[in-house]
Design an enzyme around this catalytic site. Structure first.
Site, PDB file in Angstrom:
ATOM      1  N   CYS A  13     -40.321   9.229  74.180  1.00  0.00           N
ATOM      2  CA  CYS A  13     -41.369   8.314  74.589  1.00  0.00           C
ATOM      3  C   CYS A  13     -41.110   6.956  73.989  1.00  0.00           C
ATOM      4  CB  CYS A  13     -42.719   8.823  74.105  1.00  0.00           C
ATOM      5  SG  CYS A  13     -43.041  10.495  74.635  1.00  0.00           S
ATOM      6  N   ASP A  86     -53.754   1.342  84.474  1.00  0.00           N
ATOM      7  CA  ASP A  86     -54.643   0.479  83.688  1.00  0.00           C
ATOM      8  C   ASP A  86     -55.587  -0.328  84.576  1.00  0.00           C
ATOM      9  OD1 ASP A  86     -54.104   1.120  81.020  1.00  0.00           O
ATOM     10  OD2 ASP A  86     -52.312  -0.141  80.979  1.00  0.00           O
ATOM     11  N   GLY A 134     -40.211 -10.035  90.020  1.00  0.00           N
ATOM     12  CA  GLY A 134     -39.960  -9.374  88.751  1.00  0.00           C
ATOM     13  C   GLY A 134     -38.900 -10.110  87.967  1.00  0.00           C
ATOM     14  N   ASP A 221     -57.757   4.963  80.256  1.00  0.00           N
ATOM     15  CA  ASP A 221     -56.818   6.031  80.616  1.00  0.00           C
ATOM     16  C   ASP A 221     -56.145   6.543  79.348  1.00  0.00           C
ATOM     17  OD1 ASP A 221     -55.296   3.762  80.225  1.00  0.00           O
ATOM     18  OD2 ASP A 221     -53.990   4.088  81.953  1.00  0.00           O
TER      19      ASP A 221
HETATM   20 CO    CO Z   1     -54.600   2.124  79.394  1.00  0.00          CO
HETATM   21 CO    CO Z   2     -51.323   0.212  79.142  1.00  0.00          CO
END
Ligand code: CO
Ligand code: CO
Ligand code: CO
Length: 342
Positions: A13, A86, A134, A221
């Protein structure tokens, strides 16, 4: 086949940083006061919110990380679902997205990057948004994510600061993507790994659409700080405390076995280290504790809602195909944002 995760130096991660590290540095910057800034960096919320007019607020967020799966298309999808989340967590609708790319062009076939970007783009399209551009750089370690912009009515913004005593707490995805990402690296628990990937590529769009029909007090979240980290952020921001019942906690298949085997990401230990004010009943097994701290990627929504709508909301979420949704606890009237886990 390419082992994409071997190119990520910091484990399964992205490095997650607890308060006092990076957040502490950012916190030293002087604030610029602006009445149009509805949600800034002070409350550890999911996104910044800026009031454009009386009916439109702009929601802005950015997230990117190193590969957590080897398949480039899945990695792109997961990164995009995670970034888009988000905006959903703020009660918004994503409109545009920008790719953020770091890629070792000398070591990896450019086709791999194309596949990552395709995965991201497909999720952005599924969200009803559009990629507008981007930026990419050369880097030894691949990284991908998106900056996402969305909108919502200023009065309908869901922050993590609105939880009230008596509220019921709901989550919409099962827990365990961190330990199962570790399992994938060890070539173990294929059934659990497949379920974790299905969960991580799933947008929180349908959950957000259901949520939009109800009065929700607070939402966020569940991502890198794990279930307890995000509960704690909400509890502190809302100045309530929370009771969590882990017997109702939805877990991904084989997350228990992976955690019991010790396939626990380093950042779960970081989360455990910095999270004070969490009290476990002595009966809570060790693997559950690990999973409560397990960093999630593209996790579900965590909502704090009035008790009288909770049952209907849960049933509507399940009806919309979000089967893992569950009531996991409640908020109560005690300052300090304490979390009690039984
Ligand atoms: Co979040
Ligand atoms: Co975030
Ligand atoms: Co929110």
């Amino acid at each position: 086949m390419i082992k994409l995760t071997e190119y990520s130096k910091n484990g399964g991660c992205a490095a997650k940083i607890g308060p006092g590290d990076l957040a502490g540095v950012l916190g030293q910057l002087p604030r610029t006061a602006d009445p149009r800034l509805l949600v800034g960096i002070d409350t550890s919320d999911d996104a910044g919110v800026y009031k454009l007019s009386d009916t439109i607020a702009l929601i802005q967020t950015v997230d990117f990380f190193t590969p957590i799966v080897d398949d480039p298309y899945l990695f792109g999808q997961i990164a995009a679902a995670n970034s888009l989340s988000d905006v959903y967590a703020m009660g918004g609708k994503p409109l545009t997205a920008m790719n953020i790319v770091a890629f070792p062009v000398c070591k990896l076939d450019p086709g791999v990057l194309l596949t990552i970007l395709q995965g991201g783009q497909d999720k952005v399209i599924e969200a009803g948004a559009v990629i507008v551009g981007g930026h990419s750089i050369h880097d030894d370690e691949p990284k991908y994510g998106l900056s996402v912009t969305g909108i919502a009515h200023p009065d309908k913004i869901l922050t993590n600061a609105g939880a009230k005593p008596g509220d019921v707490l709901l989550i919409t995805k099962a827990i365990g993507t961190g330990v199962l990402t570790m399992a994938a690296r060890a070539d173990m628990f294929p059934e659990g790994v497949a379920a974790a990937i299905r969960s991580m590529v799933k947008l929180n769009k349908a959950a957000a659409q259901v949520m939009d029909r109800f009065t929700i007090h607070a939402c966020t979240d569940i991502t890198g700080f794990g279930l307890l980290g995000h509960l704690r952020e909400m509890a502190i921001a809302s100045n309530v405390s929370m009771d969590i019942d882990t017997k109702t906690l939805p877990l991904l298949p084989e997350a228990k076995e992976a955690a019991e085997m010790g396939l626990v990401p380093a950042s779960a230990y970081n989360n455990r280290g910095y999270l004070t004010s969490v009290t476990f009943a002595s009966t809570v097994p060790e693997y559950i504790r690990d999973l409560c701290y397990d960093p999630q990627t593209s996790g579900g929504l965590l909502m704090s809602v009035p008790e009288d709508i909770a049952a209907q909301l849960l049933s509507d979420l399940k009806q919309a195909g979000i089967e893992e949704s569950a009531i996991i606890g409640r908020a109560f009237n005690k300052k300090g944002g304490e979390i009690y886990v039984c």
